[in-house]
Scaffold this motif. Structure first.
Motif, PDB file in Angstrom:
ATOM      1  N   VAL A 114      20.711  36.505  68.456  1.00  0.00           N
ATOM      2  CA  VAL A 114      19.740  37.590  68.443  1.00  0.00           C
ATOM      3  C   VAL A 114      20.119  38.534  67.315  1.00  0.00           C
ATOM      4  N   ASN A 115      19.144  38.901  66.488  1.00  0.00           N
ATOM      5  CA  ASN A 115      19.364  39.962  65.517  1.00  0.00           C
ATOM      6  C   ASN A 115      19.116  41.289  66.226  1.00  0.00           C
ATOM      7  N   ALA A 116      20.152  42.081  66.367  1.00  0.00           N
ATOM      8  CA  ALA A 116      20.034  43.374  67.042  1.00  0.00           C
ATOM      9  C   ALA A 116      19.997  44.478  65.991  1.00  0.00           C
ATOM     10  N   TYR A 117      19.009  45.345  66.121  1.00  0.00           N
ATOM     11  CA  TYR A 117      18.840  46.463  65.192  1.00  0.00           C
ATOM     12  C   TYR A 117      19.186  47.753  65.921  1.00  0.00           C
ATOM     13  N   PHE A 118      20.179  48.481  65.410  1.00  0.00           N
ATOM     14  CA  PHE A 118      20.626  49.745  65.981  1.00  0.00           C
ATOM     15  C   PHE A 118      20.217  50.866  65.045  1.00  0.00           C
ATOM     16  N   PRO A 119      19.797  52.015  65.590  1.00  0.00           N
ATOM     17  CA  PRO A 119      19.456  53.142  64.719  1.00  0.00           C
ATOM     18  C   PRO A 119      20.687  53.600  63.935  1.00  0.00           C
ATOM     19  N   LEU A 120      20.481  54.062  62.712  1.00  0.00           N
ATOM     20  CA  LEU A 120      21.605  54.530  61.899  1.00  0.00           C
ATOM     21  C   LEU A 120      22.309  55.722  62.532  1.00  0.00           C
ATOM     22  N   LYS A 121      21.560  56.548  63.261  1.00  0.00           N
ATOM     23  CA  LYS A 121      22.160  57.733  63.886  1.00  0.00           C
ATOM     24  C   LYS A 121      23.047  57.377  65.071  1.00  0.00           C
ATOM     25  N   ASP A 122      22.969  56.129  65.547  1.00  0.00           N
ATOM     26  CA  ASP A 122      23.815  55.679  66.658  1.00  0.00           C
ATOM     27  C   ASP A 122      25.268  55.669  66.192  1.00  0.00           C
ATOM     28  N   SER A 123      26.125  56.369  66.893  1.00  0.00           N
ATOM     29  CA  SER A 123      27.522  56.503  66.467  1.00  0.00           C
ATOM     30  C   SER A 123      28.426  55.396  67.005  1.00  0.00           C
ATOM     31  N   THR A 124      27.872  54.471  67.760  1.00  0.00           N
ATOM     32  CA  THR A 124      28.676  53.385  68.303  1.00  0.00           C
ATOM     33  C   THR A 124      29.157  52.483  67.173  1.00  0.00           C
ATOM     34  N   ILE A 125      30.454  52.255  67.141  1.00  0.00           N
ATOM     35  CA  ILE A 125      31.033  51.382  66.123  1.00  0.00           C
ATOM     36  C   ILE A 125      31.280  50.022  66.761  1.00  0.00           C
ATOM     37  N   LEU A 126      30.601  49.020  66.242  1.00  0.00           N
ATOM     38  CA  LEU A 126      30.764  47.664  66.746  1.00  0.00           C
ATOM     39  C   LEU A 126      31.377  46.790  65.653  1.00  0.00           C
ATOM     40  N   LYS A 128      33.002  42.686  64.679  1.00  0.00           N
ATOM     41  CA  LYS A 128      32.918  41.275  65.011  1.00  0.00           C
ATOM     42  C   LYS A 128      33.905  40.963  66.131  1.00  0.00           C
ATOM     43  N   GLY A 129      33.416  40.300  67.185  1.00  0.00           N
ATOM     44  CA  GLY A 129      34.258  39.965  68.332  1.00  0.00           C
ATOM     45  C   GLY A 129      34.022  40.854  69.541  1.00  0.00           C
ATOM     46  N   ASP A 130      33.333  41.983  69.370  1.00  0.00           N
ATOM     47  CA  ASP A 130      33.034  42.855  70.506  1.00  0.00           C
ATOM     48  C   ASP A 130      32.080  42.153  71.466  1.00  0.00           C
ATOM     49  N   LEU A 131      32.317  42.326  72.757  1.00  0.00           N
ATOM     50  CA  LEU A 131      31.455  41.745  73.788  1.00  0.00           C
ATOM     51  C   LEU A 131      30.564  42.846  74.338  1.00  0.00           C
ATOM     52  N   LEU A 132      29.261  42.554  74.468  1.00  0.00           N
ATOM     53  CA  LEU A 132      28.295  43.552  74.899  1.00  0.00           C
ATOM     54  C   LEU A 132      27.525  43.069  76.120  1.00  0.00           C
ATOM     55  N   PHE A 133      27.183  44.021  76.978  1.00  0.00           N
ATOM     56  CA  PHE A 133      26.208  43.802  78.036  1.00  0.00           C
ATOM     57  C   PHE A 133      24.952  44.531  77.591  1.00  0.00           C
ATOM     58  N   VAL A 134      23.846  43.798  77.479  1.00  0.00           N
ATOM     59  CA  VAL A 134      22.602  44.388  76.975  1.00  0.00           C
ATOM     60  C   VAL A 134      21.548  44.294  78.060  1.00  0.00           C
ATOM     61  N   GLN A 135      21.008  45.441  78.435  1.00  0.00           N
ATOM     62  CA  GLN A 135      19.915  45.511  79.404  1.00  0.00           C
ATOM     63  C   GLN A 135      18.612  45.357  78.634  1.00  0.00           C
ATOM     64  N   GLY A 136      17.745  44.481  79.093  1.00  0.00           N
ATOM     65  CA  GLY A 136      16.461  44.295  78.432  1.00  0.00           C
ATOM     66  C   GLY A 136      16.289  42.872  77.944  1.00  0.00           C
ATOM     67  N   TYR A 162      16.122  33.075  66.646  1.00  0.00           N
ATOM     68  CA  TYR A 162      14.715  33.072  67.035  1.00  0.00           C
ATOM     69  C   TYR A 162      14.281  34.399  67.663  1.00  0.00           C
ATOM     70  N   HIS A 163      15.225  35.334  67.857  1.00  0.00           N
ATOM     71  CA  HIS A 163      14.918  36.560  68.583  1.00  0.00           C
ATOM     72  C   HIS A 163      15.483  37.777  67.872  1.00  0.00           C
ATOM     73  N   GLN A 164      14.882  38.915  68.203  1.00  0.00           N
ATOM     74  CA  GLN A 164      15.376  40.196  67.714  1.00  0.00           C
ATOM     75  C   GLN A 164      15.292  41.205  68.847  1.00  0.00           C
ATOM     76  N   HIS A 165      16.132  42.204  68.760  1.00  0.00           N
ATOM     77  CA  HIS A 165      16.150  43.233  69.796  1.00  0.00           C
ATOM     78  C   HIS A 165      16.388  44.572  69.107  1.00  0.00           C
ATOM     79  N   PHE A 166      15.462  45.499  69.323  1.00  0.00           N
ATOM     80  CA  PHE A 166      15.598  46.837  68.761  1.00  0.00           C
ATOM     81  C   PHE A 166      16.276  47.706  69.814  1.00  0.00           C
ATOM     82  N   MET A 167      17.520  48.063  69.564  1.00  0.00           N
ATOM     83  CA  MET A 167      18.345  48.770  70.544  1.00  0.00           C
ATOM     84  C   MET A 167      18.126  50.275  70.445  1.00  0.00           C
ATOM     85  N   ARG A 168      17.855  50.863  71.543  1.00  0.00           N
ATOM     86  CA  ARG A 168      17.847  52.321  71.660  1.00  0.00           C
ATOM     87  C   ARG A 168      19.035  52.691  72.546  1.00  0.00           C
ATOM     88  N   ASP A 169      18.944  52.341  73.780  1.00  0.00           N
ATOM     89  CA  ASP A 169      20.021  52.477  74.750  1.00  0.00           C
ATOM     90  C   ASP A 169      20.078  51.152  75.497  1.00  0.00           C
TER      91      ASP A 169
END
Length: 191
Positions: A114-126, A128-136, A162-169
């Motif tokens: 999945v290509n995940a798009y995070f807003p630039l203002k998001d301060s979360t630093i991710l 390579k290798g980080d594991l995420l739980f994504v709601q949605g 084949y997928h993309q996800h626009f992350m807000r929260d």
């Protein structure tokens, strides 16, 4: 998507390719000038067979556990950050490798990117290798809107995305999986 122009029915088995290679080897040991045309024909058949084998390995139908087949009922998913973030004009692009999805409250092992798009203002630093739980639920990549426009959907499909996800929260970092040492060395050399 990865289908050849002759349809899906042309799929030589590995045994046929091995047999052609054995015949080629035997003919080459004998008088190669006498069998030059046959050797060329056999090499063409081997090349065509290997090409169709490779093409078939990239089709979605070859992977029944691919994320594509479960998308409509996905409630949440777990994924690993599989590439270093790319900074775009308005967002950060982070490629996620999905390894589990929640469907009706049950977790299922699955594969997909999945290509995940995070807003630039998001301060979360991710990293390579980080594991995420994504709601949605991720969305299918949309085709080009204008004729003749670059087909980003096909480009991503060639890379099995084949997928993309626009992350807000709706995502939480749940752990870290250390990449193999050769990937770490390769990433260090690139940066």
């Amino acid at each position: 998507m990865g289908f050849h122009y002759l349809g899906e029915s042309i799929q030589p088995s590995i045994l046929v390719l091995v047999l052609l290679f054995v015949i080629y080897s035997i003919l080459q040991k004998w008088d190669s000038k006498k069998y030059r045309a046959a050797l060329g024909g056999i090499l063409c058949l081997i090349a065509f067979g290997l090409g169709t084998q490779r093409l078939d390995s990239f089709k979605q139908s070859a992977f029944p556990d691919l994320l594509v087949h479960e998308l409509e009922s996905v409630e949440a998913y777990k994924a690993e950050v599989s590439a270093t973030p790319e900074y775009k004009a308005k967002s950060k692009l982070i490629q996620l490798q999905v390894y589990q999805v929640s469907v009706k409250g049950e977790w299922h092992a699955i594969k997909g990117f999945v290509n995940a798009y995070f807003p630039l203002k998001d301060s979360t630093i991710l990293m390579k290798g980080d594991l995420l739980f994504v709601q949605g639920q991720p969305r299918n990549v949309s085709p080009p809107a204008n004729p003749g426009e670059f087909n980003y959907k096909n480009y991503l499909a060639y890379n099995r995305i084949y997928h993309q996800h626009f992350m807000r929260d709706g995502f939480v970092k749940i752990g870290y999986k250390s990449p193999p040492f050769y990937e770490r060395i390769s990433d260090d050399l690139r940066t």
